[in-house]
Motif scaffolding. Structure first.
Motif, mmCIF file in Angstrom:
data_model
loop_
_atom_site.group_PDB
_atom_site.id
_atom_site.type_symbol
_atom_site.label_atom_id
_atom_site.label_comp_id
_atom_site.label_asym_id
_atom_site.label_seq_id
_atom_site.Cartn_x
_atom_site.Cartn_y
_atom_site.Cartn_z
ATOM 1 N N ILE A 155 0.864 -1.168 0.000
ATOM 2 C CA ILE A 155 0.000 0.000 0.000
ATOM 3 C C ILE A 155 0.905 1.223 0.000
ATOM 4 C CG2 ILE A 155 -1.756 1.289 1.276
ATOM 5 C CD1 ILE A 155 -2.592 -1.459 2.524
ATOM 6 N N LEU A 156 0.825 1.989 -1.054
ATOM 7 C CA LEU A 156 1.686 3.158 -1.207
ATOM 8 C C LEU A 156 0.818 4.414 -1.213
ATOM 9 C CD1 LEU A 156 4.616 3.874 -1.401
ATOM 10 C CD2 LEU A 156 4.489 3.553 -3.857
ATOM 11 N N ASP A 157 0.714 5.037 -0.046
ATOM 12 C CA ASP A 157 -0.124 6.224 0.128
ATOM 13 C C ASP A 157 0.634 7.469 -0.334
ATOM 14 O OD1 ASP A 157 -2.317 7.687 0.881
ATOM 15 O OD2 ASP A 157 -2.294 7.057 2.974
ATOM 16 N N GLU A 158 -0.097 8.426 -0.852
ATOM 17 C CA GLU A 158 0.461 9.682 -1.347
ATOM 18 C C GLU A 158 1.553 9.446 -2.397
ATOM 19 O OE1 GLU A 158 1.119 12.735 1.602
ATOM 20 O OE2 GLU A 158 -0.282 11.755 2.970
ATOM 21 N N ALA A 159 1.302 8.504 -3.275
ATOM 22 C CA ALA A 159 2.284 8.123 -4.302
ATOM 23 C C ALA A 159 2.549 9.238 -5.293
ATOM 24 C CB ALA A 159 1.812 6.863 -5.031
ATOM 25 N N ASP A 160 1.649 10.201 -5.375
ATOM 26 C CA ASP A 160 1.871 11.306 -6.312
ATOM 27 C C ASP A 160 3.010 12.217 -5.874
ATOM 28 O OD1 ASP A 160 0.180 11.967 -4.189
ATOM 29 O OD2 ASP A 160 -1.175 13.177 -5.395
ATOM 30 N N SER A 161 3.561 11.995 -4.684
ATOM 31 C CA SER A 161 4.722 12.776 -4.254
ATOM 32 C C SER A 161 6.044 12.051 -4.523
ATOM 33 C CB SER A 161 4.606 13.130 -2.761
ATOM 34 O OG SER A 161 4.687 11.963 -1.976
ATOM 35 N N MET A 162 5.974 10.862 -5.117
ATOM 36 C CA MET A 162 7.202 10.121 -5.448
ATOM 37 C C MET A 162 7.909 10.764 -6.641
ATOM 38 S SD MET A 162 5.974 6.159 -5.190
ATOM 39 C CE MET A 162 7.597 5.459 -5.468
ATOM 40 N N THR A 163 9.219 10.663 -6.642
ATOM 41 C CA THR A 163 9.989 11.175 -7.775
ATOM 42 C C THR A 163 9.727 10.309 -9.009
ATOM 43 O OG1 THR A 163 11.921 9.794 -7.325
ATOM 44 C CG2 THR A 163 11.824 11.949 -6.208
ATOM 45 N N GLY A 164 10.034 10.848 -10.169
ATOM 46 C CA GLY A 164 9.882 10.093 -11.415
ATOM 47 C C GLY A 164 10.746 8.845 -11.433
ATOM 48 N N ASP A 165 11.984 8.949 -10.946
ATOM 49 C CA ASP A 165 12.874 7.783 -10.891
ATOM 50 C C ASP A 165 12.303 6.707 -9.974
ATOM 51 O OD1 ASP A 165 14.655 8.908 -12.651
ATOM 52 O OD2 ASP A 165 16.080 9.553 -11.100
ATOM 53 N N ALA A 166 11.756 7.123 -8.826
ATOM 54 C CA ALA A 166 11.173 6.160 -7.899
ATOM 55 C C ALA A 166 9.958 5.479 -8.523
ATOM 56 C CB ALA A 166 10.783 6.850 -6.590
ATOM 57 N N GLN A 167 9.145 6.235 -9.254
ATOM 58 C CA GLN A 167 7.985 5.632 -9.917
ATOM 59 C C GLN A 167 8.424 4.660 -11.002
ATOM 60 O OE1 GLN A 167 4.524 7.995 -10.924
ATOM 61 N NE2 GLN A 167 5.152 9.604 -9.502
#
Length: 184
Positions: free
Chosen positions: A107-119
């Motif tokens: 479960i990855l909450d607030e995933a829209d704050s992840m960096t592009g590399d992390a995504q």
């Protein structure tokens, strides 16, 4: 008086307890019943029940062992590529004895704050471990999730909660806590 914060004490424990989100809850319930729960991308405004919904799913699927089969991360705290490599990938590849057709959950909450590399790293991890792990991606802004992740998920939009729904919930909590609310 319980020392538990009310937001946790009154969090929905089952999928049926999630209020005002029937267009999301009904198909999720059907998928669970049919044993075909895909990767999920839940999006919508803060406070609409995204996290509560996926935690209820985990509890219903795994019961008391949900903490062993579920990794919950808040991407606003851990948003870099290291968390994908160190935490998510290690959990996804860890062996857990599961009944046929069941998966571990990330479960990855607030995933829209992840960096592009992390995504991008997350996308590769999703592909590699999809046979044993399901990924539940939660965000406020779906436009901030890269397309290769979004395309691998069933998407569900949580709508804003109306003031009447919130007022009814506050009245329920006040009653359960033995409080009297003033008009306002």
């Amino acid at each position: 008086m319980s020392g538990k914060p009310w937001v946790e004490k009154y969090r929905p424990g089952r999928l049926e307890d999630v209020i005002a989100q029937q267009p999301v809850v009904a198909p999720l319930r059907r998928m669970m019943t049919e044993g075909r729960l895909p990767h999920l991308l839940l999006h919508g405004p803060a406070g609409t029940g995204k996290t509560s919904t996926v935690l209820a799913i985990a509890r219903e699927l795994f019961g008391e062992s949900s903490s062993l089969r579920t990794l919950e991360l808040n991407a606003s705290d851990d948003r870099g590529i290291e968390v994908v490599r160190d935490k998510i990938k290690m959990f996804a590849k860890k062996r857990v004895n599961l009944p046929a057709g069941q998966h571990k959950l990330v479960i990855l909450d607030e995933a829209d704050s992840m960096t592009g590399d992390a995504q991008s790293a997350l996308r590769r991890t999703m592909e590699t471990y999809s046979k044993v792990t399901r990924f539940f991606i939660l965000c406020n802004y779906i436009s901030r999730i890269i397309e290769p992740i979004a395309s691998r998920c069933a998407k569900f939009r949580f709508k804003p909660l109306g003031s009447e729904v919130m007022g009814d919930r506050l009245k329920f909590i006040a009653s359960a806590e033995g409080l009297t609310l003033g008009e306002g």
